[in-house]
Write a protein that holds these residues in place. Structure first.
Motif, PDB file in Angstrom:
ATOM      1  N   GLU A 165      -0.828 -17.522  -8.208  1.00  0.00           N
ATOM      2  CA  GLU A 165       0.867 -17.656  -8.331  1.00  0.00           C
ATOM      3  C   GLU A 165       1.023 -16.152  -8.503  1.00  0.00           C
ATOM      4  O   GLU A 165       2.135 -15.860  -8.244  1.00  0.00           O
ATOM      5  CB  GLU A 165       0.852 -18.107 -10.020  1.00  0.00           C
TER       6      GLU A 165
ATOM      7  N   THR B 191       3.427 -24.519  -8.048  1.00  0.00           N
ATOM      8  CA  THR B 191       4.444 -24.307  -9.012  1.00  0.00           C
ATOM      9  C   THR B 191       4.380 -25.524 -10.158  1.00  0.00           C
ATOM     10  O   THR B 191       4.468 -25.278 -11.062  1.00  0.00           O
ATOM     11  CB  THR B 191       5.525 -23.659  -8.528  1.00  0.00           C
TER      12      THR B 191
ATOM     13  N   ASP C 109       1.684   0.558   5.289  1.00  0.00           N
ATOM     14  CA  ASP C 109       1.253  -1.131   5.336  1.00  0.00           C
ATOM     15  C   ASP C 109       1.314  -1.527   6.614  1.00  0.00           C
ATOM     16  O   ASP C 109       1.681  -2.603   6.975  1.00  0.00           O
ATOM     17  CB  ASP C 109       2.545  -1.544   4.518  1.00  0.00           C
TER      18      ASP C 109
ATOM     19  N   SER D 240      -1.304 -15.803   3.601  1.00  0.00           N
ATOM     20  CA  SER D 240       0.022 -16.460   3.481  1.00  0.00           C
ATOM     21  C   SER D 240       0.040 -17.503   4.388  1.00  0.00           C
ATOM     22  O   SER D 240       1.074 -18.547   3.875  1.00  0.00           O
ATOM     23  CB  SER D 240       0.924 -15.359   4.022  1.00  0.00           C
ATOM     24  N   HIS D 241      -0.661 -17.993   4.919  1.00  0.00           N
ATOM     25  CA  HIS D 241      -0.575 -19.260   5.856  1.00  0.00           C
ATOM     26  C   HIS D 241      -1.527 -20.595   5.333  1.00  0.00           C
ATOM     27  O   HIS D 241      -1.798 -21.499   5.783  1.00  0.00           O
ATOM     28  CB  HIS D 241      -0.544 -19.158   7.294  1.00  0.00           C
TER      29      HIS D 241
ATOM     30  N   LYS E 250      -9.507  -8.475   8.660  1.00  0.00           N
ATOM     31  CA  LYS E 250      -8.752  -8.435   7.197  1.00  0.00           C
ATOM     32  C   LYS E 250      -8.295 -10.036   7.140  1.00  0.00           C
ATOM     33  O   LYS E 250      -7.615 -10.675   8.075  1.00  0.00           O
ATOM     34  CB  LYS E 250      -7.749  -7.556   7.151  1.00  0.00           C
TER      35      LYS E 250
ATOM     36  N   ARG F 196       9.958 -19.108   4.996  1.00  0.00           N
ATOM     37  CA  ARG F 196       9.616 -17.746   4.577  1.00  0.00           C
ATOM     38  C   ARG F 196      10.910 -16.916   5.013  1.00  0.00           C
ATOM     39  O   ARG F 196      10.933 -15.883   5.525  1.00  0.00           O
ATOM     40  CB  ARG F 196       8.632 -17.178   5.530  1.00  0.00           C
TER      41      ARG F 196
ATOM     42  N   ARG G 129      11.420 -18.166  -1.904  1.00  0.00           N
ATOM     43  CA  ARG G 129      10.126 -18.373  -1.405  1.00  0.00           C
ATOM     44  C   ARG G 129       9.774 -20.011  -1.161  1.00  0.00           C
ATOM     45  O   ARG G 129       9.192 -20.306  -0.180  1.00  0.00           O
ATOM     46  CB  ARG G 129       9.059 -17.866  -1.856  1.00  0.00           C
TER      47      ARG G 129
ATOM     48  N   ASN H  88       0.831  -1.319   0.061  1.00  0.00           N
ATOM     49  CA  ASN H  88       0.046   0.131   0.101  1.00  0.00           C
ATOM     50  C   ASN H  88       0.914   1.197  -0.124  1.00  0.00           C
ATOM     51  O   ASN H  88       0.319   2.356  -0.255  1.00  0.00           O
ATOM     52  CB  ASN H  88      -0.920   0.169   1.146  1.00  0.00           C
TER      53      ASN H  88
ATOM     54  N   GLN I 108       9.016 -21.571 -15.613  1.00  0.00           N
ATOM     55  CA  GLN I 108       8.664 -20.741 -14.258  1.00  0.00           C
ATOM     56  C   GLN I 108       9.582 -19.443 -14.295  1.00  0.00           C
ATOM     57  O   GLN I 108       9.182 -18.296 -14.153  1.00  0.00           O
ATOM     58  CB  GLN I 108       8.624 -21.350 -13.159  1.00  0.00           C
TER      59      GLN I 108
ATOM     60  N   ASN J 185      -0.256 -13.649  -6.679  1.00  0.00           N
ATOM     61  CA  ASN J 185      -0.106 -12.750  -5.406  1.00  0.00           C
ATOM     62  C   ASN J 185       0.920 -13.129  -4.605  1.00  0.00           C
ATOM     63  O   ASN J 185       1.201 -14.348  -4.245  1.00  0.00           O
ATOM     64  CB  ASN J 185      -1.584 -13.320  -4.795  1.00  0.00           C
ATOM     65  N   PRO J 186       1.643 -12.239  -4.202  1.00  0.00           N
ATOM     66  CA  PRO J 186       2.829 -12.761  -3.432  1.00  0.00           C
ATOM     67  C   PRO J 186       2.340 -13.201  -1.930  1.00  0.00           C
ATOM     68  O   PRO J 186       3.261 -13.749  -1.178  1.00  0.00           O
ATOM     69  CB  PRO J 186       3.679 -11.421  -3.178  1.00  0.00           C
ATOM     70  N   GLN J 187       1.248 -13.172  -1.668  1.00  0.00           N
ATOM     71  CA  GLN J 187       0.737 -13.446  -0.296  1.00  0.00           C
ATOM     72  C   GLN J 187       0.835 -15.201  -0.171  1.00  0.00           C
ATOM     73  O   GLN J 187       1.236 -15.623   0.796  1.00  0.00           O
ATOM     74  CB  GLN J 187      -0.623 -13.074   0.109  1.00  0.00           C
ATOM     75  N   PHE J 188       0.504 -15.795  -1.439  1.00  0.00           N
ATOM     76  CA  PHE J 188       0.343 -17.214  -1.426  1.00  0.00           C
ATOM     77  C   PHE J 188       1.724 -17.815  -1.550  1.00  0.00           C
ATOM     78  O   PHE J 188       2.433 -17.393  -2.446  1.00  0.00           O
ATOM     79  CB  PHE J 188      -0.537 -17.710  -2.524  1.00  0.00           C
ATOM     80  N   ARG J 189       1.978 -18.743  -0.433  1.00  0.00           N
ATOM     81  CA  ARG J 189       3.218 -19.215  -0.739  1.00  0.00           C
ATOM     82  C   ARG J 189       3.134 -20.501  -1.788  1.00  0.00           C
ATOM     83  O   ARG J 189       1.855 -21.056  -2.061  1.00  0.00           O
ATOM     84  CB  ARG J 189       3.637 -19.824   0.603  1.00  0.00           C
ATOM     85  N   ASN J 190       4.168 -21.253  -1.625  1.00  0.00           N
ATOM     86  CA  ASN J 190       4.086 -22.679  -2.783  1.00  0.00           C
ATOM     87  C   ASN J 190       3.998 -23.661  -1.784  1.00  0.00           C
ATOM     88  O   ASN J 190       4.618 -24.637  -2.134  1.00  0.00           O
ATOM     89  CB  ASN J 190       5.366 -22.487  -3.381  1.00  0.00           C
ATOM     90  N   ASP J 191       3.387 -23.684  -0.528  1.00  0.00           N
ATOM     91  CA  ASP J 191       3.221 -24.522   0.340  1.00  0.00           C
ATOM     92  C   ASP J 191       2.057 -25.273   0.720  1.00  0.00           C
ATOM     93  O   ASP J 191       1.815 -26.117   1.662  1.00  0.00           O
ATOM     94  CB  ASP J 191       3.961 -24.412   1.455  1.00  0.00           C
TER      95      ASP J 191
ATOM     96  N   ARG K 165      -3.406 -23.438   3.805  1.00  0.00           N
ATOM     97  CA  ARG K 165      -2.689 -24.955   4.009  1.00  0.00           C
ATOM     98  C   ARG K 165      -3.280 -25.812   3.046  1.00  0.00           C
ATOM     99  O   ARG K 165      -2.701 -26.721   2.433  1.00  0.00           O
ATOM    100  CB  ARG K 165      -2.854 -25.531   5.422  1.00  0.00           C
TER     101      ARG K 165
ATOM    102  N   ILE L 159       1.409 -25.942 -12.231  1.00  0.00           N
ATOM    103  CA  ILE L 159       1.443 -25.006 -13.190  1.00  0.00           C
ATOM    104  C   ILE L 159       2.478 -25.239 -14.313  1.00  0.00           C
ATOM    105  O   ILE L 159       2.357 -25.333 -15.507  1.00  0.00           O
ATOM    106  CB  ILE L 159       1.474 -23.426 -12.702  1.00  0.00           C
TER     107      ILE L 159
END
Lengths: 75, 376, 408
Positions: free
Chosen positions: C120, C177, C21, C95-96, C91, B270, B260, B116, B247, C122-128, C98, C180
């Motif tokens: 993919e 990932t 932020d 990011s967590h 809100k 993280r 990441r 933001n 990718q 959105n930086p909030q979503f991890r690859n886990d 599961r 995809i």
């Protein structure tokens, strides 16, 4: 003198940026310049414009002080 | 007024540190590109060797007139007015690249961490830090580098190990080697890879004259370039092996995306902020070097000590950072289609190649004299 | 000079008031599970399950539901999740996450591609997180099924998948990932795990169900779901899933192998069990003339865990014999699975195409666009070598000492 440098750099950077924009967007020089100069409301562009203005004031102040110092030395 | 009389001196180690962080900084943000797909690391390896060649060429030029920086060399070879005019072009070039580099970083921060926060604020604050550092002088800059380099170096190495032990790396992604022959690799090297991390070292032609032990500079910088090339190869292999070529082509910040995936023992997770730290320091170094080089050029042209111009010029750079492109796609496209061909190549290769013969001719007699002087 | 610094500091402190932020921890809710169903009026119906953090505190757990869910309809995931605060106080933080439950109807009709992009990006979503296709019940039921051991349903599913993968190998180990990459790849078709609810989901919703020893509803893992590009095309059974994983990267599993055909019925057969502890498999694809060949080499280390047969385990010949039997059995099993995939789906989920791409780049480029047809008509060749190393803390089985009366 610093003010002069400031203006040279400011105009120079603007011309450089608009040249590159002309190349990328295939627009005429005036279109690009107008686009660069318009302060879009709703963006925060005025932050940087304001900062640049502060820079201008700073350079004037520096120039003034430089001249004063020079005068003192000559005296 | 006392500050003017401060001697600007760098030690060899500080020079090496600055060179190293300069090299890995931007590469850590945007990566070396995906032009040669899984062979990117080969392209990096070749261009590192070429980069070492370029650096030794720059240093050879500097050795012709010890203690003189890039702008002074140009005045020597082109004469007073033409030299200053070309010097001004170089100043524009340096400032513009400083803006681009800063923009890279701002994009990273606004995308990943501060969603933001306006990008303008980040550019202003970063530029504030850099301006302050440059105002205090080259020595402070060098020492800052000295303090941070252990962290930057270890973190870079650790990211590779952590991704490896998280089991995210698949070295099969590096195969097949050179499937389409050497063609894509050469296209990748020239002009992009050669100019982007290595050719930009032309800025160090402004800094190297301030190093105390000037004689050893050549050896140190070549070795540093090779070491940082190794680290870039290391990073590229991490990126390819972890993300895969598909990718890697889609991701905007490759090393960050690779980091990441780190998940060690379900405990060390993280850690992508570590990448942001590396990037932040790399970017500060890089912008500072470009900024300093540009200021030195202005100092040479106007004969005003550069410290007077730090603040006004910093505001121009933070202004230009925002102005150079409207959106990220434009920023990237400029970086691929315009900057390497029309800015990097002329300023890094063609102009130096042009003034080299002139410089040799002009310094022919002086060289004899100075050589005589040294032998005393 | 000092005065000037003071004024400067005062001015600068004004800028500290607004931090764009900053979010306080008690202003956010952590989302653990996301479920996607087809919407009635709009494109999707998104359900999020977010944690009631105070419920999970180990010191003084309060009464109440550990998670709370909320559903909304909309055309894209970011849009819906931004509108979630219609009914949610805090809100949402993703990011967590599961588990991502995708209703099979969405996967069959719409394809999953259109919302995977937003995940993919959105930086909030991890690859886990795990991608799970829900069979039978709508996906929105899944984040609600309570479990007495793991308070948060989605955490339970993730742990379940992980344990199954480590113990028996029933999960394709697919993350966002990987999935995809497989969609984009010409030489591999994507797969994902599937889940079903066994029991009554309405009862499983109640926290009281945690008081019962036999849970009224349970989330069960199924075999893998096979995708053609981003559309679901069918399921494989649990056995086949394990065999699929055997060709990929298997950690450990258990196979039961008949000693000999003593009787015709399954019940009459005698078996021995092998626990596979170590496994290495290589996949190759090549062309002989015009005919594609697929080759899998597997080397497995095993430990014998049960023995219903009469053979004497203290002799090394017995080991050899059992190794031969089990190698053949495993080979037949894997060949059957590959054949089944070839005939039923004609989709290369094993990654033979990628292997071909690495080994014979030119040929791979040639057949890139019709690789799945090539895969379907390819010859399959599987080599398995099972090495039995040891047999627990007993040598000879006591069964071999019994009088051999039954055989007569």
């Amino acid at each position: 003198m610093v003010t002069l440098v400031y203006f040279v750099m400011y105009i120079g950077m603007l011309i450089l940026i608009s040249l590159i924009d002309m190349f990328i967007w295939k627009q005429s020089f005036f279109q690009v310049i107008i686009r660069l100069f318009t302060l879009d409301e709703g963006t925060n562009e005025w932050f940087v414009s304001g900062t640049a203005f502060i820079g201008l004031i700073c350079s004037i102040v520096i120039d003034y002080r430089l001249r004063k110092n020079k005068g003192q030395k000559q005296l | 007024m006392k500050q003017q009389k401060l001697m600007e001196k760098l030690s060899l180690w500080q020079l090496a540190v600055l060179l190293f962080t300069f090299e890995i900084g931007s590469v850590a943000v945007v990566g070396v590109g995906n032009d040669s797909r899984q062979d990117a690391w080969i392209a990096v390896a070749i261009s590192t060797l070429l980069g070492a060649g370029i650096v030794s060429f720059y240093i050879m030029l500097l050795k012709r007139a010890p203690g003189k920086n890039l702008f002074e060399l140009m005045t020597i070879s082109f004469g007073k007015w033409l030299g200053k005019g070309i010097g001004l072009l170089y100043v524009f070039y340096f400032f513009y690249i400083a803006e681009r580099v800063l923009r890279d970083f701002c994009e990273l921060i606004t995308t990943v961490i501060f969603e933001n926060t306006p990008i303008e604020i980040i550019s202003i604050t970063m530029m504030g830090v850099i301006a302050y550092m440059i105002y205090l002088g080259l020595e402070v800059f060098g020492r800052t580098g000295e303090i941070f380099i252990p962290y930057v170096f270890t973190f870079t190495i650790l990211i590779g190990f952590a991704t490896f032990f998280s089991g995210e790396m698949d070295f099969k992604n590096l195969l097949p080697v050179m499937a389409e022959g050497i063609g894509p690799i050469i296209q990748h090297i020239f002009p992009r890879l050669l100019t982007f991390p290595y050719g930009e070292l032309i800025t160090f032609m402004v800094i190297i004259p301030y190093v105390t032990q000037f004689k050893k500079v050549g050896k140190v910088s070549v070795i540093t370039v090779l070491v940082s090339g190794m680290i870039i190869i290391y990073g590229t292999v991490i990126e390819i092996a972890t993300l895969g070529t598909e990718q890697l082509g889609r991701t905007v910040f490759p090393l960050l995306s690779a980091a990441r995936d780190i998940s060690l023992l379900e405990f060390i997770e993280r850690v992508d902020l570590v990448v942001v730290f590396i990037v932040m320091f790399g970017i500060i170094t890089k912008v500072s070097v470009f900024f300093f080089a540009g200021l030195k050029g202005l100092e040479h042209i106007t004969n005003i000590p550069y410290r007077y111009m730090v603040l006004p010029m910093a505001t121009i750079i933070s202004y230009g950072t925002i102005l150079i492109s409207d959106n990220f796609a434009e920023h990237v496209e400029e970086g691929i289609r315009f900057i390497p061909q029309y800015m990097h190549v002329p300023f890094q290769l063609i102009l130096p190649a042009l003034f080299a013969p002139l410089l040799f001719w002009r310094t022919k007699n002086q060289k004899k004299g100075s050589g005589h002087h040294e032998s005393k | 000079m000092k005065k000037r610094t003071l004024i400067l500091m005062c001015i600068l402190s004004l800028t500290l008031t607004g931090c764009w932020d900053s979010t306080e921890l008690n202003d956010v809710s952590i989302v653990t599970g996301i479920a996607i169903d087809p919407g009635k009026e709009k494109r999707y119906r998104l359900t999020v399950g977010y944690v009631n953090a105070s419920m999970l505190s180990p010191q003084q757990p309060t009464e109440g539901a550990p998670v709370s869910i909320m559903s909304l309809e909309g055309n894209s995931l970011p849009e819906i999740s931004a509108r979630m605060n219609i009914g949610v106080s805090r809100k949402l933080v993703f990011s967590h996450t599961r588990a991502l439950y995708i209703n099979e109807e969405v996967a069959i009709n719409d394809g999953v591609g259109s919302f995977l992009d937003s995940l993919e990006r959105n930086p909030q979503f991890r690859n886990d997180f795990n991608i799970l296709i829900t069979k039978g019940d709508p996906a929105e039921k899944f984040p609600t099924i309570n479990d007495p051991v793991e308070k948060v349903p989605s955490l339970k599913v993730q742990k379940q998948v992980k344990s199954l993968l480590e113990g028996w190998g029933g999960d394709p180990r697919v993350r966002l990932t990987d999935f995809i990459d497989a969609i984009v790849s010409h030489g591999r078709s994507p797969v994902a795990s599937s889940v079903t609810i066994k029991g009554d989901p309405e009862k499983g919703k109640n926290v009281e169900s945690n008081m019962m020893t036999k849970a009224p509803a349970r989330i069960m893992l199924g075999g893998i779901a096979v995708f053609k590009k981003d559309k679901l095309s069918g399921y494989l059974s649990m056995e086949d899933t394990r065999n699929y994983l055997w060709t990929q990267k298997l950690e450990s599993t258990m196979v039961t192998i008949p000693c000999a055909n003593h009787g015709k019925e399954q019940k009459e057969k005698l078996f021995f069990d092998l626990a596979i502890t170590n496994n290495k498999s290589t996949i190759k694809a090549f062309y002989k003339g015009d005919q594609p060949h697929l080759k899998v080499d597997i080397y497995s280390e095993a430990r014998l865990t049960s023995m219903q047969c009469k053979e004497d385990l203290s002799k090394k010949e017995t080991y050899l014999d059992l190794e031969k039997k089990s190698s053949k059995y495993v080979k037949d099993m894997i060949v059957a699975t590959i054949k089944k995939v070839q005939n039923e789906f004609g989709l290369d989920i094993f990654g033979f195409g990628e292997a071909l791409y690495r080994q014979d780049y030119k040929k791979a480029k040639e057949v890139e666009d019709k690789w799945n047809e090539e895969f379907a008509r390819a010859d399959v060749d599987v080599n398995v070598h099972v090495a039995i190393r040891r047999s627990g803390i007993r040598g000879k089985s006591f069964l071999s000492e019994l009088p051999a009366s039954e055989e007569e």
